[in-house]
Every structure is written in C-alpha cells, then in structure tokens.
Design a protein around this motif. Structure first.
Motif, PDB file in Angstrom:
ATOM      1  N   LYS A 121      53.311  44.849  37.100  1.00 26.23           N
ATOM      2  CA  LYS A 121      52.376  44.580  38.194  1.00 26.23           C
ATOM      3  C   LYS A 121      52.064  45.827  39.017  1.00 26.23           C
ATOM      4  CE  LYS A 121      53.357  39.736  38.276  1.00 26.23           C
ATOM      5  NZ  LYS A 121      53.993  38.565  38.801  1.00 26.23           N
ATOM      6  N   LYS A 166      58.811  40.892  44.764  1.00 23.95           N
ATOM      7  CA  LYS A 166      58.352  40.461  43.438  1.00 23.95           C
ATOM      8  C   LYS A 166      58.909  41.330  42.316  1.00 23.95           C
ATOM      9  CE  LYS A 166      54.030  38.990  43.053  1.00 23.95           C
ATOM     10  NZ  LYS A 166      52.559  38.826  43.189  1.00 23.95           N
ATOM     11  N   GLY A 171      56.829  36.867  35.567  1.00 25.10           N
ATOM     12  CA  GLY A 171      55.842  35.954  35.019  1.00 25.10           C
ATOM     13  C   GLY A 171      56.341  34.527  35.132  1.00 25.10           C
ATOM     14  N   GLY A 172      55.453  33.565  34.917  1.00 26.97           N
ATOM     15  CA  GLY A 172      55.844  32.159  34.956  1.00 26.97           C
ATOM     16  C   GLY A 172      56.352  31.716  36.325  1.00 26.97           C
ATOM     17  N   GLY A 173      55.911  32.420  37.380  1.00 24.29           N
ATOM     18  CA  GLY A 173      56.293  32.042  38.742  1.00 24.29           C
ATOM     19  C   GLY A 173      57.708  32.477  39.120  1.00 24.29           C
ATOM     20  N   GLU A 208      55.192  43.014  48.397  1.00 32.53           N
ATOM     21  CA  GLU A 208      53.779  42.812  48.712  1.00 32.53           C
ATOM     22  C   GLU A 208      53.688  42.146  50.070  1.00 32.53           C
ATOM     23  OE1 GLU A 208      51.656  40.375  45.876  1.00 32.53           O
ATOM     24  OE2 GLU A 208      51.577  42.008  44.421  1.00 32.53           O
ATOM     25  N   LYS A 209      52.609  42.427  50.763  1.00 31.50           N
ATOM     26  CA  LYS A 209      52.325  41.689  51.976  1.00 31.50           C
ATOM     27  C   LYS A 209      52.141  40.235  51.565  1.00 31.50           C
ATOM     28  CE  LYS A 209      48.238  41.348  54.923  1.00 31.50           C
ATOM     29  NZ  LYS A 209      48.582  41.034  56.278  1.00 31.50           N
ATOM     30  N   ILE A 211      50.276  36.964  51.772  1.00 36.80           N
ATOM     31  CA  ILE A 211      49.019  36.380  52.240  1.00 36.80           C
ATOM     32  C   ILE A 211      49.332  34.928  52.579  1.00 36.80           C
ATOM     33  CG2 ILE A 211      46.588  35.952  51.660  1.00 36.80           C
ATOM     34  CD1 ILE A 211      47.294  38.930  51.527  1.00 36.80           C
ATOM     35  N   HIS A 216      44.569  30.597  45.033  1.00 38.33           N
ATOM     36  CA  HIS A 216      44.734  31.378  43.798  1.00 38.33           C
ATOM     37  C   HIS A 216      43.470  31.142  42.963  1.00 38.33           C
ATOM     38  CE1 HIS A 216      47.027  32.621  39.990  1.00 38.33           C
ATOM     39  NE2 HIS A 216      45.857  32.151  39.563  1.00 38.33           N
ATOM     40  N   GLN A 240      50.075  24.390  43.184  1.00 42.49           N
ATOM     41  CA  GLN A 240      51.217  24.949  42.472  1.00 42.49           C
ATOM     42  C   GLN A 240      52.509  24.371  43.015  1.00 42.49           C
ATOM     43  OE1 GLN A 240      51.132  29.187  43.268  1.00 42.49           O
ATOM     44  NE2 GLN A 240      49.271  29.513  42.052  1.00 42.49           N
ATOM     45  N   HIS A 243      55.310  28.479  42.736  1.00 41.25           N
ATOM     46  CA  HIS A 243      54.441  29.527  42.192  1.00 41.25           C
ATOM     47  C   HIS A 243      53.989  29.259  40.761  1.00 41.25           C
ATOM     48  CE1 HIS A 243      55.740  31.437  45.797  1.00 41.25           C
ATOM     49  NE2 HIS A 243      56.961  31.622  45.364  1.00 41.25           N
ATOM     50  N   GLU A 282      43.735  37.669  38.018  1.00 40.49           N
ATOM     51  CA  GLU A 282      44.115  36.740  39.087  1.00 40.49           C
ATOM     52  C   GLU A 282      43.947  37.387  40.460  1.00 40.49           C
ATOM     53  OE1 GLU A 282      47.396  33.910  36.857  1.00 40.49           O
ATOM     54  OE2 GLU A 282      48.169  35.419  38.240  1.00 40.49           O
ATOM     55  N   LEU A 284      44.204  36.619  44.900  1.00 43.05           N
ATOM     56  CA  LEU A 284      44.501  35.757  46.045  1.00 43.05           C
ATOM     57  C   LEU A 284      43.297  35.834  46.967  1.00 43.05           C
ATOM     58  CD1 LEU A 284      48.244  36.563  46.854  1.00 43.05           C
ATOM     59  CD2 LEU A 284      47.296  34.510  45.762  1.00 43.05           C
ATOM     60  N   GLU A 296      47.290  40.019  39.748  1.00 44.63           N
ATOM     61  CA  GLU A 296      47.820  40.472  38.453  1.00 44.63           C
ATOM     62  C   GLU A 296      46.821  40.136  37.371  1.00 44.63           C
ATOM     63  OE1 GLU A 296      50.929  38.639  36.347  1.00 44.63           O
ATOM     64  OE2 GLU A 296      50.411  36.601  36.922  1.00 44.63           O
TER      65      GLU A 296
HETATM   66  P1  ADP Z   1      53.334  35.277  37.918  1.00 44.44           P
HETATM   67  O1  ADP Z   1      53.298  36.533  37.094  1.00 44.44           O
HETATM   68  O2  ADP Z   1      54.644  34.623  37.907  1.00 44.44           O
HETATM   69  O3  ADP Z   1      52.185  34.374  37.595  1.00 44.44           O
HETATM   70  P2  ADP Z   1      51.886  36.086  40.316  1.00 44.44           P
HETATM   71  O4  ADP Z   1      51.980  37.477  40.813  1.00 44.44           O
HETATM   72  O5  ADP Z   1      50.661  35.715  39.563  1.00 44.44           O
HETATM   73  O6  ADP Z   1      53.154  35.791  39.421  1.00 44.44           O
HETATM   74  O7  ADP Z   1      52.081  35.077  41.515  1.00 44.44           O
HETATM   75  C1  ADP Z   1      52.257  33.698  41.277  1.00 44.44           C
HETATM   76  C2  ADP Z   1      51.968  32.910  42.551  1.00 44.44           C
HETATM   77  O8  ADP Z   1      52.829  33.330  43.628  1.00 44.44           O
HETATM   78  C3  ADP Z   1      50.568  33.072  43.105  1.00 44.44           C
HETATM   79  O9  ADP Z   1      49.644  32.204  42.489  1.00 44.44           O
HETATM   80  C4  ADP Z   1      50.772  32.757  44.585  1.00 44.44           C
HETATM   81  O10 ADP Z   1      50.837  31.374  44.806  1.00 44.44           O
HETATM   82  C5  ADP Z   1      52.146  33.345  44.856  1.00 44.44           C
HETATM   83  N1  ADP Z   1      52.039  34.744  45.361  1.00 44.44           N
HETATM   84  C6  ADP Z   1      52.253  35.861  44.646  1.00 44.44           C
HETATM   85  N2  ADP Z   1      52.088  36.969  45.402  1.00 44.44           N
HETATM   86  C7  ADP Z   1      51.760  36.541  46.635  1.00 44.44           C
HETATM   87  C8  ADP Z   1      51.468  37.198  47.889  1.00 44.44           C
HETATM   88  N3  ADP Z   1      51.481  38.527  48.001  1.00 44.44           N
HETATM   89  N4  ADP Z   1      51.166  36.428  48.964  1.00 44.44           N
HETATM   90  C9  ADP Z   1      51.158  35.075  48.862  1.00 44.44           C
HETATM   91  N5  ADP Z   1      51.426  34.407  47.724  1.00 44.44           N
HETATM   92  C10 ADP Z   1      51.728  35.112  46.614  1.00 44.44           C
END
Ligand code: ADP
Ligand code: ADP
Ligand code: MG
Length: 486
Positions: A121, A166, A171-173, A208-209, A211, A216, A240, A243, A282, A284, A296
């Motif tokens: 990422k 993170k 992956g996969g939440g 990450e900050k 949000i 999503h 979700q 996540h 993807e 936010l 990502e």
């Molecule tokens: P994965 O690779 O597991 O799919 P993601 O980076 O796509 O991980 O994040 C999965 C979910 O986590 C997002 O859809 C969101 O709901 C939450 N999320 C991830 N990063 C952030 C963030 N910086 N702020 C708020 N929610 C986040």
C-alpha cells in the motif's frame, strides 16, 4: 514493446468454490477447456464437476491452493496454457505471476511487477501521488522499534487522533486498527506488527489519517497491452463488517462530476502503474463534501465484480482472458453503457446475531433458490450440501438488478424472501432487515453503517428449521405438489 498474441486453449482455474465455478462458466462459453484443481476436502465440490478435467493437488486444506509448484505441476500435466487465479489464494501473489511467466504459462492477471507494486500500500500510494491522485494522508513504512513509534506519534500529533494503523501488504480487511490516542498507539503498534507478520509474512506497517464515517467507493478498470484503459463505472462497498464488504452496489450514488473525477483519477493512476488486465481502484469518500482519496488498488477480479457485470452487460472474466491473449480491448470507452442499479449480497452460512459465527458442518436439508427478473446467482450450494469446516462459509452471492434504487431494493427483498433454506442459519434475515431500514432505503450509509444501526440485528429469529420442514411436507402432502418448485 511488441505485443505477443497467443491464443489460449485450456485454462486452469487455481481456486475453489463459487469463483472457480464463475470463471469456468466463461471459459466454457468461449469454447475453451477448463481444468479444476482441488484439495481433498473439496472432492465433493460442485466446481469440479463443471470442469473438463480435475486434478487433486493434495490433502492440506487451504495450503495446496497456495502451493505454486503444485499448481504449475497440474498445469503442465493437464496441458493448460493459461491460469486464472480468481480472488484470494494466489491471485495477488507476484511470485506466482512470475512463476507462470517463467513456465511459459499465461497468467490471467497483471505482470508480477504491477502486483508487487500495488500489493504494497505504501508503494501504491507513492505511484498514485506521482500521478497527481490524492491519497489519504499517511506515513511511509514505520521504522522498527522506538524509532517507528516516534514517527507514528509525530504523524498523529500533526493530523490528530484517531489514526489508522495498517499493514502495508494487508488485505481482506485484516491488519487494520483504529487508534484513538497515544497510549493505545504505544500498546497496539507492536501487536499489530506481530499480527501482520503472521498473517502476511511481512511486518511492515504504516499510519493513515482516519477518515471519519467515509464511504468506500471503487472504480473497476480494464487495461490491455496496447495502452487502452477504460473504466466500467463505480461500486459502493460501504456496508462492511470489520472492514470487509457485505453488500455492494453499482453504481455509487454520487454526482456525475464527482464520479467523472474519480474515473479520471483511477485511469490516471492505472496508467502510471503501467497497469494491465482487470483491476479495481479503491477510494474513501467524505460523506459530506464528496472529497475523495485513493486507498488501495486490487490487482484481481473482485468478489463484487458481478454488480458491474449486471450494470454494464460486460463479462469481466471474458475481457480478462482476451487481454491475456494480447487482444486490444474491443470495447470503446464511449460504448460502456450503465443501466439501472445492481446490488450483490454475500449469503453466508453464518449466524449474524452470534457475531457471524460460521455454521460449518451443517447440511442444507432443503434448498430452493429464487429466480425471475433481474436475479443472478453465483453459488456452490444445493440440497444435501454440507457447509465446509475447512473453508469460508459463503454459499451463494445473489446479485439483483433493477431500473432504479427503489425497484432494486424491492427485488432484493422479494428474492431474499424466496430462498428456502433449511439447515444452517444464514445471513438472509440480516439482509432482509437492511432492506427495511429507513437510512438504507434513503441511500444514506457509510462504512460505520453496522455500528450506527444496531437495530438491524433485532430481526425475528428464522422460523425453526424443523417447523419449516414440517410445513413444507404438509403443504406438499395437501396440494400433491411442491409449492416451491418452479
Ligand atoms: P484491504 O486491503 O483489507 O481491503 P483497505 O485499505 O482497502 O484494506 O481498507 C479496508 C477498509 O478499511 C476500507 O473499506 C475502510 O472501511 C477501512 N479503512 C481503511 N483505511 C481507512 C482510513 N484511513 N480511514 C477510514 N477507514 C479506513
Ligand atoms: P473484495 O475486495 O474482492 O471484496 P475481500 O477483501 O473480501 O475482496 O477478499 C476476497 C477474498 O480474498 C476473501 O476470501 C479474503 O479473505 C481473501 N483475501 C484478500 N486479500 C487477502 C490477502 N492479502 N491474503 C489472504 N487472503 C486475502
Ligand atoms: Mg480494500
């Protein structure tokens, strides 16, 4: 670089369950041969029967599907000239894509370097930033030990809590933790690092900050070897749990100018990455201002690709195969039409009221599925099917399509009600409760939906299984016909 054209004849599907079946369907439509591989625990599975040939690759559940050597051995043995990895398992493994290349087998997905770049990422964010795509503010990979903690606290001091810790290759939440204050950060940082190492064999983490209450929204793209990149519209995957997506919608309900800017960003980013094949960018999105930030990129077919297929009429797997053969995209960007609305629900054998506990080991005594206008099923279950204990509890993905949002929800509700499942508990009553929830009906939801709408878990318990079965038997007896057989 001149593009090599190579016609594919036989596709080995390096996956299981519904996605193996789904890929096999398109392979057969194209008049190609489909080869299944399976672990012993999957011997009775439906996807094996559809294939022209099936090869057992071992008896270690969830391990053989990850064994690159065994998959390549099966490909050589069967004479497959291409491999489709599906989602999960080896689909985002750059070494696998490279091993296929080396073995002279076409990997139906991006080249290794793209998977490697986007699989991290932090690297992916950098590529997007260089392409002038806004990313969620974040750090680089944190240094080990105290140095990393110092980097983390100074970032959090600058942007304010909460922050998201993170896994860089997550992956996969999994490998995502919301951190509320400095004290929590100190405790969680080493824990998350350890969990990340176990889950992803890589202990790199970053910050990450956070949000707050974002949506999503993701953009599906297709890119060929000739520099053509198109988008197939958006999906809203805000609903979700932990996540992980539960219910997905296409297209996202956003103003046209915002969507247009997101398409541009997705294509610009994909171009900067040198992207090839199908992928998803993807983002936010701020629920109030519609500002959006890259999160990502997934370098594979996604679980929710069906809503895009229903919306556009484009078979994404077919496009993946054509692209892998070296064909130029035969869909012009201005010929992608999006009609109506589509929703997918992941129907699992789980008990939502009990923390979504899987119902592994239970058998479907009765199974009747819905049909009729606008209903698509991607499933592996049938009457007599036993929910596996070794794999996930996904039974069927149902995708419904309607003319507008209202009709699509009505259709979703009708179709969910038309399922007759006796045996395991399922997520159907939970989705039915969502269909009746006023904010959902009004299209107002973000990634915090489940936490802010706990009332949806108060749905009435399913009719007791025995009672249902008894009722069915009584009805068949009285009417001399099965009222559910249509
Ligand atoms: P994965 O690779 O597991 O799919 P993601 O980076 O796509 O991980 O994040 C999965 C979910 O986590 C997002 O859809 C969101 O709901 C939450 N999320 C991830 N990063 C952030 C963030 N910086 N702020 C708020 N929610 C986040
Ligand atoms: P999608 O974004 O397509 O909905 P999910 O995040 O739900 O994908 O993941 C799809 C499947 O792949 C799930 O079974 C998930 O557990 C698995 N998966 C995704 N990323 C990884 C990963 N990095 N390692 C292991 N499994 C993964
Ligand atoms: Mg994601």
């Amino acid at each position: 670089m001149p593009v090599k054209l190579k016609k594919i004849n036989k596709v080995l599907i390096a996956n299981r369950g519904e996605i193996a079946l789904r890929i096999g369907r398109t392979v057969k439509e194209l008049g190609l041969k489909a080869i299944a591989v399976y672990e012993k625990a999957d011997s009775e599975s439906h996807f094996i029967r559809l294939a022209d040939d099936a090869i057992m690759i071992g008896d270690r559940p969830r391990k053989e599907y990850l064994d690159i050597e065994k998959i390549l051995w099966a490909a050589r043995k069967s004479g497959a000239d291409a491999i489709h990895p599906g989602y999960g398992f080896l689909s985002e493994n750059a070494d696998f894509s490279a091993a296929c290349e080396k073995a002279g087998i076409i990997f139906i997905g991006p080249p290794p370097q793209i998977i490697r770049d986007m699989g991290n990422k932090v690297v992916a964010r950098k590529i997007m930033e260089n392409a002038r795509v806004l990313t969620v503010p974040g750090t680089e990979d944190l240094a080990p030990g105290d140095e990393g903690l110092k980097q983390a606290t100074s970032f959090a001091d600058k942007y304010g809590y909460p922050v998201m810790l993170k896994a860089s290759s997550g992956g996969g939440g999994r490998g995502i933790r919301k951190i509320k204050n400095e004290e929590e950060l100190k405790i969680q940082l080493p824990l998350v690092r350890m969990e990340t190492l176990t889950a992803f064999n890589d202990d790199r983490i970053y910050l990450e900050k956070c949000i707050e209450s974002p949506r999503h929204i993701e953009i599906q793209i297709l890119a060929d070897h000739h520099g053509n990149i198109i988008h197939l519209g958006s999906r809203d995957c805000s609903i979700q749990r932990r996540h992980q997506k539960l219910l997905e919608i296409a297209p996202a309900d956003l103003p046209a100018d915002v969507l247009g800017a997101m398409y541009d960003a997705a294509i610009r980013g994909a171009r900067a990455a040198g992207y090839i094949n199908a992928g998803t960018v993807e983002f936010l999105v701020d629920s109030k201002t519609n500002e959006f930030w890259f999160m990502e990129m997934n370098t594979r077919l996604q679980v929710e690709h069906t809503v895009t297929e229903e919306l556009t009429g484009i078979d994404i797997v077919r496009q993946q195969i054509k692209i892998a053969e070296g064909d130029a995209l035969d869909i012009a960007a201005n010929r992608v039409h999006m009609m109506g609305k589509a929703i997918q629900v992941r129907i699992n054998a789980e008990d939502p009221k009990n923390n979504f506990m899987p119902e592994g080991g239970k058998t479907l005594e009765v199974y009747q599925s819905p049909g009729g206008p606008g209903v698509r099923l991607d499933g592996v279950v049938y009457q007599g099917y036993r929910i596996p204990t070794d794999y996930d509890s996904l039974m069927v993905k149902m995708t419904v399509r309607g003319y507008d949002w209202e009709q699509t929800i009505q259709r979703l509700k009708r179709s969910l009600n038309n399922f007759l499942i006796v045996g395991p508990k399922t997520t159907i009553p939970f989705y039915l409760a969502i269909c009746d929830e006023p904010d959902f009906i009004a299209g107002k939801f973000d990634t915090g939906y489940l936490e802010t709408h706990e009332e949806i878990f108060n749905y009435p318990e399913q009719e007791r299984e025995v009672a249902k079965l008894t009722r069915l038997i009584a009805e068949i007896h009285a009417r001399k016909m099965n009222p559910y057989a249509y």
